[in-house]
Design a protein around this motif. Sequence first.
Motif, mmCIF file in Angstrom:
data_model
loop_
_atom_site.group_PDB
_atom_site.id
_atom_site.type_symbol
_atom_site.label_atom_id
_atom_site.label_comp_id
_atom_site.label_asym_id
_atom_site.label_seq_id
_atom_site.Cartn_x
_atom_site.Cartn_y
_atom_site.Cartn_z
ATOM 1 N N VAL A 115 3.897 32.428 -20.307
ATOM 2 C CA VAL A 115 3.717 31.079 -19.743
ATOM 3 C C VAL A 115 4.452 30.056 -20.593
ATOM 4 N N ASP A 116 4.306 30.152 -21.877
ATOM 5 C CA ASP A 116 4.981 29.230 -22.793
ATOM 6 C C ASP A 116 6.500 29.303 -22.645
ATOM 7 N N GLU A 117 7.035 30.504 -22.592
ATOM 8 C CA GLU A 117 8.487 30.679 -22.439
ATOM 9 C C GLU A 117 8.970 30.131 -21.100
ATOM 10 N N TYR A 118 8.188 30.318 -20.063
ATOM 11 C CA TYR A 118 8.585 29.811 -18.749
ATOM 12 C C TYR A 118 8.610 28.282 -18.741
ATOM 13 N N ILE A 119 7.643 27.668 -19.340
ATOM 14 C CA ILE A 119 7.602 26.199 -19.398
ATOM 15 C C ILE A 119 8.814 25.661 -20.144
ATOM 16 N N ASN A 136 -2.458 37.627 -24.963
ATOM 17 C CA ASN A 136 -1.427 36.967 -25.774
ATOM 18 C C ASN A 136 -0.049 37.091 -25.134
ATOM 19 N N GLU A 137 0.230 38.244 -24.560
ATOM 20 C CA GLU A 137 1.512 38.429 -23.872
ATOM 21 C C GLU A 137 1.612 37.482 -22.675
ATOM 22 N N PHE A 138 0.516 37.318 -21.964
ATOM 23 C CA PHE A 138 0.468 36.380 -20.845
ATOM 24 C C PHE A 138 0.740 34.952 -21.320
#
Length: 54
Positions: free
Chosen positions: A21-25, A15-17
């Motif tokens: 990824v979501d935040e980076y996008i 979930n942290e991963f």
Amino acid sequence: MKREELYRRKFKSENEFYKSVDEYIVFYNEKRPHYQNSYRTPLKKEQDYYNSIE
């Protein structure tokens, strides 16, 4: 993305991963200016395009 975010961190959970990824996008598309877009974000470039064709 790999060089800027994923290889620099150790994730404690899947979930942290996914969150990372979501935040980076979001960062990449909405906050980071791009040289090829005349230093505008992809979101801003897209908005400008659609405003120009209306």
